[in-house]
Design a protein around this motif. Structure first.
Motif, PDB file in Angstrom:
ATOM      1  N   LEU A 119     -24.391  26.977 -23.289  1.00 42.02           N
ATOM      2  CA  LEU A 119     -24.562  25.706 -22.389  1.00 42.02           C
ATOM      3  C   LEU A 119     -25.819  25.776 -21.752  1.00 42.02           C
ATOM      4  O   LEU A 119     -26.655  26.460 -21.303  1.00 42.02           O
ATOM      5  CB  LEU A 119     -23.840  25.862 -21.293  1.00 42.02           C
ATOM      6  N   VAL A 120     -26.720  24.442 -21.914  1.00 44.29           N
ATOM      7  CA  VAL A 120     -27.869  24.368 -21.379  1.00 44.29           C
ATOM      8  C   VAL A 120     -27.901  22.914 -20.576  1.00 44.29           C
ATOM      9  O   VAL A 120     -27.056  22.070 -20.729  1.00 44.29           O
ATOM     10  CB  VAL A 120     -28.907  24.409 -22.430  1.00 44.29           C
TER      11      VAL A 120
ATOM     12  N   GLU B  86     -24.180  20.401 -21.744  1.00 45.13           N
ATOM     13  CA  GLU B  86     -24.942  20.238 -22.895  1.00 45.13           C
ATOM     14  C   GLU B  86     -25.260  21.412 -23.675  1.00 45.13           C
ATOM     15  O   GLU B  86     -25.399  22.319 -23.078  1.00 45.13           O
ATOM     16  CB  GLU B  86     -26.140  19.396 -22.774  1.00 45.13           C
ATOM     17  N   GLY B  87     -25.169  21.276 -25.080  1.00 45.44           N
ATOM     18  CA  GLY B  87     -25.382  22.296 -25.841  1.00 45.44           C
ATOM     19  C   GLY B  87     -25.748  21.914 -27.338  1.00 45.44           C
ATOM     20  O   GLY B  87     -25.359  20.590 -27.440  1.00 45.44           O
TER      21      GLY B  87
ATOM     22  N   ILE C   5     -21.255  16.708 -22.526  1.00 44.79           N
ATOM     23  CA  ILE C   5     -19.681  16.731 -21.848  1.00 44.79           C
ATOM     24  C   ILE C   5     -20.080  16.498 -20.386  1.00 44.79           C
ATOM     25  O   ILE C   5     -20.914  16.877 -19.582  1.00 44.79           O
ATOM     26  CB  ILE C   5     -19.410  18.076 -21.839  1.00 44.79           C
ATOM     27  N   GLU C   6     -19.186  15.176 -20.194  1.00 49.21           N
ATOM     28  CA  GLU C   6     -19.222  14.781 -18.565  1.00 49.21           C
ATOM     29  C   GLU C   6     -17.885  14.589 -18.247  1.00 49.21           C
ATOM     30  O   GLU C   6     -16.952  14.014 -18.788  1.00 49.21           O
ATOM     31  CB  GLU C   6     -20.254  13.472 -18.455  1.00 49.21           C
ATOM     32  N   GLY C   7     -17.593  15.317 -17.017  1.00 43.29           N
ATOM     33  CA  GLY C   7     -15.965  15.280 -16.504  1.00 43.29           C
ATOM     34  C   GLY C   7     -16.135  15.264 -14.961  1.00 43.29           C
ATOM     35  O   GLY C   7     -16.994  15.819 -14.480  1.00 43.29           O
ATOM     36  N   LYS C   8     -14.937  15.004 -14.491  1.00 45.10           N
ATOM     37  CA  LYS C   8     -14.668  15.147 -13.218  1.00 45.10           C
ATOM     38  C   LYS C   8     -13.742  16.169 -12.863  1.00 45.10           C
ATOM     39  O   LYS C   8     -12.534  16.198 -13.787  1.00 45.10           O
ATOM     40  CB  LYS C   8     -13.841  13.683 -12.661  1.00 45.10           C
ATOM     41  N   PHE C   9     -13.596  16.969 -11.651  1.00 38.39           N
ATOM     42  CA  PHE C   9     -12.866  17.826 -11.319  1.00 38.39           C
ATOM     43  C   PHE C   9     -11.605  17.200 -11.135  1.00 38.39           C
ATOM     44  O   PHE C   9     -11.405  16.015 -10.333  1.00 38.39           O
ATOM     45  CB  PHE C   9     -13.280  18.755 -10.344  1.00 38.39           C
ATOM     46  N   GLU C  10     -10.295  17.742 -11.239  1.00 35.94           N
ATOM     47  CA  GLU C  10      -8.930  17.466 -10.889  1.00 35.94           C
ATOM     48  C   GLU C  10      -8.371  18.632 -10.086  1.00 35.94           C
ATOM     49  O   GLU C  10      -8.431  20.018 -10.459  1.00 35.94           O
ATOM     50  CB  GLU C  10      -8.106  17.050 -12.065  1.00 35.94           C
TER      51      GLU C  10
END
Length: 139
Positions: free
Chosen positions: A76-77, A95-96, A106-111
């Protein structure tokens, strides 16, 4: 009267202190919300899914880690975490690059951010493929 007797005993004071210290240590070990091993999958649709493991750590300044630990792992960078007053709007960006030179974004929201088994879901782009993903943190 009971309180005075309880705290008068050196043994009881030590036991109460030990329990309080243990509670603080247990709470502190939770640490950064992204830290841990996460399992889930990603893909373009419900039929075409790819299992994924993401391991994240925190060095005090930056989120680090890898995707799918092993010989073909992706480091992961360029990571970030955007936080807000509303825990439902915390956004993580990772990103990587794979060994085959496919760039992953990768882009996401915490649940359920306050839950030990919290999840992250959002979009996953790998090379020319785009899909959604959901990963859940192991205990």
């Amino acid at each position: 009267e009971f309180r005075r007797v309880l705290f008068r005993s050196p043994v009881m004071r030590k036991n109460i202190f030990a329990v309080a210290l243990l509670a603080v240590v247990a709470f502190a070990q939770e640490g950064h919300p992204a830290v841990g091993t996460w399992h889930g999958n990603w893909g373009a649709n419900a039929q075409n899914r790819n299992d994924v493991t993401v391991v994240m750590d925190w060095d005090g300044k930056q989120i680090g880690g890898m995707i799918n630990p092993g010989p073909d792992s992706v480091k992961l960078v360029n990571t970030s975490l955007a936080v807000s007053n509303d825990p439902n709007n915390w956004v993580i960006h990772l990103e990587g690059d794979t060994k085959a030179k496919d760039h992953i974004v990768i882009e996401g929201k915490f649940e359920n951010l306050t839950n030990m088994r919290r999840s992250i879901s959002g979009t996953w782009k790998q090379g020319t493929q785009t899909g959604n993903f959901k990963i859940t943190r192991d205990n």
